[in-house]
Enzyme design. Structure first.
Site, PDB file in Angstrom:
ATOM      1  N   TRP A  63       0.869  -1.137  -0.098  1.00  0.00           N
ATOM      2  CA  TRP A  63      -0.119  -0.045  -0.010  1.00  0.00           C
ATOM      3  C   TRP A  63       0.855   1.193   0.078  1.00  0.00           C
ATOM      4  O   TRP A  63       0.517   2.050  -0.667  1.00  0.00           O
ATOM      5  CB  TRP A  63      -0.958  -0.068   1.265  1.00  0.00           C
ATOM      6  CG  TRP A  63      -2.027  -1.188   1.106  1.00  0.00           C
ATOM      7  CD1 TRP A  63      -2.155  -2.049   2.060  1.00  0.00           C
ATOM      8  CD2 TRP A  63      -3.004  -1.117  -0.110  1.00  0.00           C
ATOM      9  NE1 TRP A  63      -3.131  -3.113   1.574  1.00  0.00           N
ATOM     10  CE2 TRP A  63      -3.673  -2.530   0.412  1.00  0.00           C
ATOM     11  CE3 TRP A  63      -3.260  -0.474  -1.166  1.00  0.00           C
ATOM     12  CZ2 TRP A  63      -4.667  -2.916  -0.226  1.00  0.00           C
ATOM     13  CZ3 TRP A  63      -4.242  -0.963  -1.752  1.00  0.00           C
ATOM     14  CH2 TRP A  63      -5.213  -2.027  -1.501  1.00  0.00           C
ATOM     15  N   LYS A  75     -12.325  -2.017   6.532  1.00  0.00           N
ATOM     16  CA  LYS A  75     -11.384  -2.958   6.866  1.00  0.00           C
ATOM     17  C   LYS A  75     -11.928  -3.241   8.591  1.00  0.00           C
ATOM     18  O   LYS A  75     -11.956  -4.261   8.898  1.00  0.00           O
ATOM     19  CB  LYS A  75     -10.001  -2.411   7.114  1.00  0.00           C
ATOM     20  CG  LYS A  75      -9.310  -2.204   5.703  1.00  0.00           C
ATOM     21  CD  LYS A  75      -8.568  -3.430   4.902  1.00  0.00           C
ATOM     22  CE  LYS A  75      -8.670  -3.521   3.544  1.00  0.00           C
ATOM     23  NZ  LYS A  75      -7.648  -2.372   2.894  1.00  0.00           N
ATOM     24  N   ASP A 126      -1.770   6.815   6.210  1.00  0.00           N
ATOM     25  CA  ASP A 126      -2.880   5.864   5.815  1.00  0.00           C
ATOM     26  C   ASP A 126      -3.134   4.799   7.020  1.00  0.00           C
ATOM     27  O   ASP A 126      -2.315   3.970   6.986  1.00  0.00           O
ATOM     28  CB  ASP A 126      -2.335   5.146   4.549  1.00  0.00           C
ATOM     29  CG  ASP A 126      -3.381   4.093   4.006  1.00  0.00           C
ATOM     30  OD1 ASP A 126      -4.422   3.868   4.558  1.00  0.00           O
ATOM     31  OD2 ASP A 126      -3.111   3.538   2.898  1.00  0.00           O
TER      32      ASP A 126
HETATM   33  C1  LIG Z   1      -7.037  -1.719   1.669  1.00  0.00           C
HETATM   34  C2  LIG Z   1      -6.301  -0.686   1.681  1.00  0.00           C
HETATM   35  C3  LIG Z   1      -6.034   0.396   1.036  1.00  0.00           C
HETATM   36  C4  LIG Z   1      -7.050   0.485  -0.435  1.00  0.00           C
HETATM   37  O1  LIG Z   1      -8.209   0.845  -0.217  1.00  0.00           O
HETATM   38  P1  LIG Z   1      -9.384   1.299  -1.211  1.00  0.00           P
HETATM   39  O2  LIG Z   1     -10.376   1.564  -0.449  1.00  0.00           O
HETATM   40  O3  LIG Z   1      -9.613  -0.260  -1.855  1.00  0.00           O
HETATM   41  O4  LIG Z   1      -8.924   2.031  -2.185  1.00  0.00           O
HETATM   42  C5  LIG Z   1      -5.314   1.411   0.996  1.00  0.00           C
HETATM   43  N1  LIG Z   1      -4.369   1.227   2.005  1.00  0.00           N
HETATM   44  C6  LIG Z   1      -4.456   0.343   3.223  1.00  0.00           C
HETATM   45  C7  LIG Z   1      -3.624   0.430   4.229  1.00  0.00           C
HETATM   46  C8  LIG Z   1      -5.388  -0.618   3.063  1.00  0.00           C
HETATM   47  O5  LIG Z   1      -5.360  -1.635   3.896  1.00  0.00           O
END
Ligand SMILES: *Cc1c(COP(=O)(O)O)cnc(C)c1O
Length: 355
Positions: free
Chosen positions: A102, A190, A166
């Site tokens: 990511w 998540k 993030d």
């Molecule tokens: C799953 C994930 C993403 C991607 O997110 P989307 O909503 O599918 O664009 C980005 N960063 C992290 C840390 C993730 O676990």
């Protein structure tokens, strides 16, 4: 129904009581005789929902007055774009920590947008120490919990450079000093609710000089001014977050209790892995994620057999990320200690049968 255990990495498990509440309210939101899905986004009911959800986030994270909480669409992936677009212009220096997957995706976008992108630390099996952050960097971007690599920051760099994090896979899984960050983003699916909405927490100060060249829709300020209602917001997904926040406060005992629970779950599973003859964790001990426990089988046959065995016994979502193989047990807030005990018991039994 045969009990299923959901260890999926994302979308992740939601508490049964939250799903039941949503079912109950689905056709009649707060006695209005309508579903929340059927109400205009200009209606006071929806304005109140957005307002109360962001207030709850502000309260739980004890955010300062200059922090704004907004709800956007486009997932974590759109934030890979919005961050450089709003916080820098072409050729500006922007620093990133590369912890794999990511983090790499975010880096790729910053490069594509012509930013002077520098990797201030790189490691895919641990959290890098001793970062070199450039003095003129507009921000330092990091991924607080790497869902794919199974690594997690336990403390964050001390720097004057604004940190952008993030937190898609660990926001509200533990206490953090949210005010220390320039910007935090986390999509819901998540840990915090249904897919379709991303929470952005940003300092007003950081946006003071943001570029006017960016189209309105992609500017944080547009959505702050419009109170997350610049266009039709993902109302149902925001509602799911609201329900999750109530659950977190009223049923799960608040963020401290969640954090304690998450620590217990992770240490139980890592302890098992460290003692196991068949399974092991590839992640450096101090960097191990409490949310996503990556593990491998020491031989391919045992690995294949375990996958079948686990599914037959109702353990779902254990397959490792498609880029990495192996296994991954995601222990998000809704996963209980007893779910983890059941998984460990089952792995134990598998191991005894193998031996
Ligand atoms: C799953 C994930 C993403 C991607 O997110 P989307 O909503 O599918 O664009 C980005 N960063 C992290 C840390 C993730 O676990």
């Amino acid at each position: 129904m045969f009990k299923k255990y959901n260890f999926s990495a994302g979308p992740g498990k939601l508490p049964e009581s939250v799903l039941k509440r949503m079912k109950l309210e689905l056709t009649d939101y707060h006695g209005l005789g309508l579903s929340i899905m059927e109400i205009s986004h200009r209606d006071q009911v929806v304005l109140d929902l957005i307002d109360q959800t962001s207030e709850k986030i502000k309260q739980i994270l004890e955010l300062d007055d200059d922090k704004r909480v907004i709800f956007l669409q486009g997932g974590g992936t759109m934030q890979f774009h919005m961050v450089p677009l709003n916080l820098s212009i072409e050729n500006d220096c922007v620093d990133y920590v590369d912890t794999g997957y990511w983090a790499e995706k975010a880096i790729k976008v910053a490069k594509e947008l012509g930013r002077n992108t520098y990797i201030s630390g790189k490691s895919h099996t641990s959290i890098p120490k001793n970062l070199k952050i450039r003095r003129n960097a507009k921000y330092l971007h990091l991924c607080s919990n790497n869902t794919v690599m199974g690594t997690q920051w336990k403390s964050f760099p001390e720097t004057n450079c604004p940190i952008v994090a993030d937190m898609s896979s660990d926001l509200l899984s533990k206490r953090i000093n949210a005010n220390d960050f320039g910007l935090i983003y986390a999509h819901a699916q998540k840990i915090l609710g249904a897919a379709g909405v991303t929470i952005v927490i940003v300092s007003d100060k950081l946006l003071e000089h943001s570029s006017q060249l960016v189209p309105d829709f992609f500017r944080y300020n547009t959505h702050i001014l419009a109170k997350s209602n610049y266009h039709t917001p993902p109302i149902f997904a925001i509602y799911s977050i609201d329900c999750m926040l109530d659950w977190l406060q009223d049923e799960a005992g608040g963020i401290e209790a969640i954090e304690a629970n998450n620590s217990i779950k992770a240490s139980k599973l890592y302890n098992f892995l460290d003692d196991s003859k068949i399974f092991n964790s590839p992640v450096e001990e101090q960097s191990r994620s409490k949310m996503n426990v990556i593990f491998h089988a020491t031989n391919d046959d045992a690995g294949k057999n375990f996958m079948c065995y686990a599914e037959k016994n109702g353990f779902l979502g254990l397959k490792g990320h498609r880029s990495r193989g192996g296994f991954r047990a995601s222990l998000y807030n809704a996963v209980t200690i007893s779910d983890v005990n059941a998984l460990i018991d089952s792995m134990h039994e598998f191991e005894s049968n193998c031996g």
